[in-house]
Write an enzyme that holds these catalytic residues in place. Structure first.
Site, PDB file in Angstrom:
ATOM      1  N   GLY A  45       3.130  -4.272   2.067  1.00 23.40           N
ATOM      2  CA  GLY A  45       4.242  -4.724   1.242  1.00 23.40           C
ATOM      3  C   GLY A  45       3.758  -4.976  -0.171  1.00 23.40           C
ATOM      4  O   GLY A  45       2.586  -5.314  -0.372  1.00 23.40           O
ATOM      5  N   GLN A  50       4.052  -8.524  -8.492  1.00 25.64           N
ATOM      6  CA  GLN A  50       2.633  -8.268  -8.274  1.00 25.64           C
ATOM      7  C   GLN A  50       2.089  -7.165  -9.180  1.00 25.64           C
ATOM      8  O   GLN A  50       0.882  -7.014  -9.308  1.00 25.64           O
ATOM      9  CB  GLN A  50       2.375  -7.905  -6.811  1.00 25.64           C
ATOM     10  CG  GLN A  50       2.614  -9.071  -5.872  1.00 25.64           C
ATOM     11  CD  GLN A  50       2.342  -8.668  -4.450  1.00 25.64           C
ATOM     12  OE1 GLN A  50       3.191  -8.110  -3.771  1.00 25.64           O
ATOM     13  NE2 GLN A  50       1.130  -8.945  -3.994  1.00 25.64           N
ATOM     14  N   CYS A 104      -2.490 -11.719   1.099  1.00 23.95           N
ATOM     15  CA  CYS A 104      -1.699 -11.191  -0.012  1.00 23.95           C
ATOM     16  C   CYS A 104      -2.615 -10.411  -0.937  1.00 23.95           C
ATOM     17  O   CYS A 104      -3.728 -10.858  -1.235  1.00 23.95           O
ATOM     18  CB  CYS A 104      -1.041 -12.351  -0.755  1.00 23.95           C
ATOM     19  SG  CYS A 104      -0.024 -11.850  -2.151  1.00 23.95           S
ATOM     20  N   LEU A 105      -2.139  -9.269  -1.406  1.00 25.27           N
ATOM     21  CA  LEU A 105      -2.946  -8.452  -2.318  1.00 25.27           C
ATOM     22  C   LEU A 105      -3.254  -9.180  -3.623  1.00 25.27           C
ATOM     23  O   LEU A 105      -4.274  -8.918  -4.256  1.00 25.27           O
ATOM     24  CB  LEU A 105      -2.248  -7.124  -2.604  1.00 25.27           C
ATOM     25  CG  LEU A 105      -2.061  -6.198  -1.398  1.00 25.27           C
ATOM     26  CD1 LEU A 105      -1.251  -4.963  -1.796  1.00 25.27           C
ATOM     27  CD2 LEU A 105      -3.389  -5.804  -0.784  1.00 25.27           C
ATOM     28  N   HIS A 146       7.751 -12.499   3.305  1.00 27.22           N
ATOM     29  CA  HIS A 146       6.605 -12.651   2.397  1.00 27.22           C
ATOM     30  C   HIS A 146       6.909 -11.983   1.054  1.00 27.22           C
ATOM     31  O   HIS A 146       6.702 -12.583  -0.009  1.00 27.22           O
ATOM     32  CB  HIS A 146       5.360 -12.036   3.047  1.00 27.22           C
ATOM     33  CG  HIS A 146       4.142 -12.094   2.184  1.00 27.22           C
ATOM     34  ND1 HIS A 146       3.105 -12.971   2.429  1.00 27.22           N
ATOM     35  CD2 HIS A 146       3.781 -11.390   1.078  1.00 27.22           C
ATOM     36  CE1 HIS A 146       2.161 -12.798   1.496  1.00 27.22           C
ATOM     37  NE2 HIS A 146       2.552 -11.840   0.679  1.00 27.22           N
ATOM     38  N   GLU A 147       7.401 -10.746   1.083  1.00 29.35           N
ATOM     39  CA  GLU A 147       7.709 -10.033  -0.164  1.00 29.35           C
ATOM     40  C   GLU A 147       8.896 -10.663  -0.882  1.00 29.35           C
ATOM     41  O   GLU A 147       8.921 -10.741  -2.108  1.00 29.35           O
ATOM     42  CB  GLU A 147       7.946  -8.546   0.105  1.00 29.35           C
ATOM     43  CG  GLU A 147       6.755  -7.821   0.705  1.00 29.35           C
ATOM     44  CD  GLU A 147       5.452  -8.023  -0.048  1.00 29.35           C
ATOM     45  OE1 GLU A 147       5.467  -8.134  -1.289  1.00 29.35           O
ATOM     46  OE2 GLU A 147       4.389  -8.080   0.610  1.00 29.35           O
ATOM     47  N   HIS A 150       7.953 -13.407  -3.077  1.00 32.08           N
ATOM     48  CA  HIS A 150       7.432 -12.973  -4.381  1.00 32.08           C
ATOM     49  C   HIS A 150       8.533 -12.856  -5.427  1.00 32.08           C
ATOM     50  O   HIS A 150       8.322 -13.242  -6.581  1.00 32.08           O
ATOM     51  CB  HIS A 150       6.714 -11.625  -4.268  1.00 32.08           C
ATOM     52  CG  HIS A 150       5.288 -11.723  -3.827  1.00 32.08           C
ATOM     53  ND1 HIS A 150       4.317 -12.387  -4.542  1.00 32.08           N
ATOM     54  CD2 HIS A 150       4.662 -11.223  -2.732  1.00 32.08           C
ATOM     55  CE1 HIS A 150       3.153 -12.295  -3.910  1.00 32.08           C
ATOM     56  NE2 HIS A 150       3.332 -11.595  -2.808  1.00 32.08           N
TER      57      HIS A 150
END
Length: 190
Positions: A45, A50, A104-105, A146-147, A150
């Site tokens: 994701g 991000q 998370c990235l 989660h996304e 963001h």
């Protein structure tokens, strides 16, 4: 094109995203770049904040999880689950809260258990600006939540207990300084 992923501490990660319309400049190219960036970082994701954009856009592709033995019972649903979410709004979260070890990235090398509801109802536009209202459960709901966080300016670390936040504080400060080793492009706060 692979874009640099913004690291923890970048102010854009704390902004609530703005809705966009179908005239958003080079939208399809942006979506393609987001998928390419996500894949290059081995993610499932990626949200627009991000990559430095405070807009309500995120992409998910949980198909790699179809090969995971933990998801063998839903492998059929996961193998083709690749979606674009524009101007998303979670309408309802129901069911039992369940813990899952999230990462998370934007926050490399930090993984912690996060509790989330098991089922969501979400309204969103796809890349063709067709409106959908859908219900998702299991790992798909978790990735979407989660996304979605963001685009609301929320990070998974915000869901941690006070004690857990204290325990990861040092790691987060190192990430902000760029003191982390990742195998994908990142942009660190100055």
């Amino acid at each position: 094109m692979i874009l640099p992923i913004r690291a923890f501490g970048d102010p854009v990660l704390r902004k609530v995203g703005k809705n966009i319309d179908k005239d958003y400049p080079e939208l399809q190219e942006l979506i393609d770049n987001m998928f390419e960036t996500m894949y290059s970082a081995n993610g499932i994701g990626l949200a627009a904040p991000q990559i430095g954009l405070d807009i309500r856009l995120f992409v998910v592709d949980v198909s790699p999880l179809a090969e995971d033995e933990d998801y063998i019972d839903i492998a059929g649903e996961l193998k083709d689950f690749r979606k674009v979410f524009i101007n998303a709004k979670i309408l309802e979260e129901t069911g039992e809260e369940w813990k899952f070890n999230e990462g998370c990235l934007s926050i490399p090398d930090v993984r912690e258990d996060v509790k989330r509801k098991e089922t969501i109802v979400i309204e969103y536009l796809d890349e063709n600006f067709e409106k959908h209202t859908e219900t998702f459960s299991d790992i798909r709901a978790r990735v979407i939540q989660h996304e979605y966080d963001h685009i609301e300016g929320i990070l998974f670390t915000d869901h941690l207990s006070s004690l857990k936040k204290k325990l990861v504080k040092g790691k987060l400060q190192k990430i902000m300084k760029g003191e982390t080793d990742v195998n994908y492009k990142m942009r660190f706060p100055k």
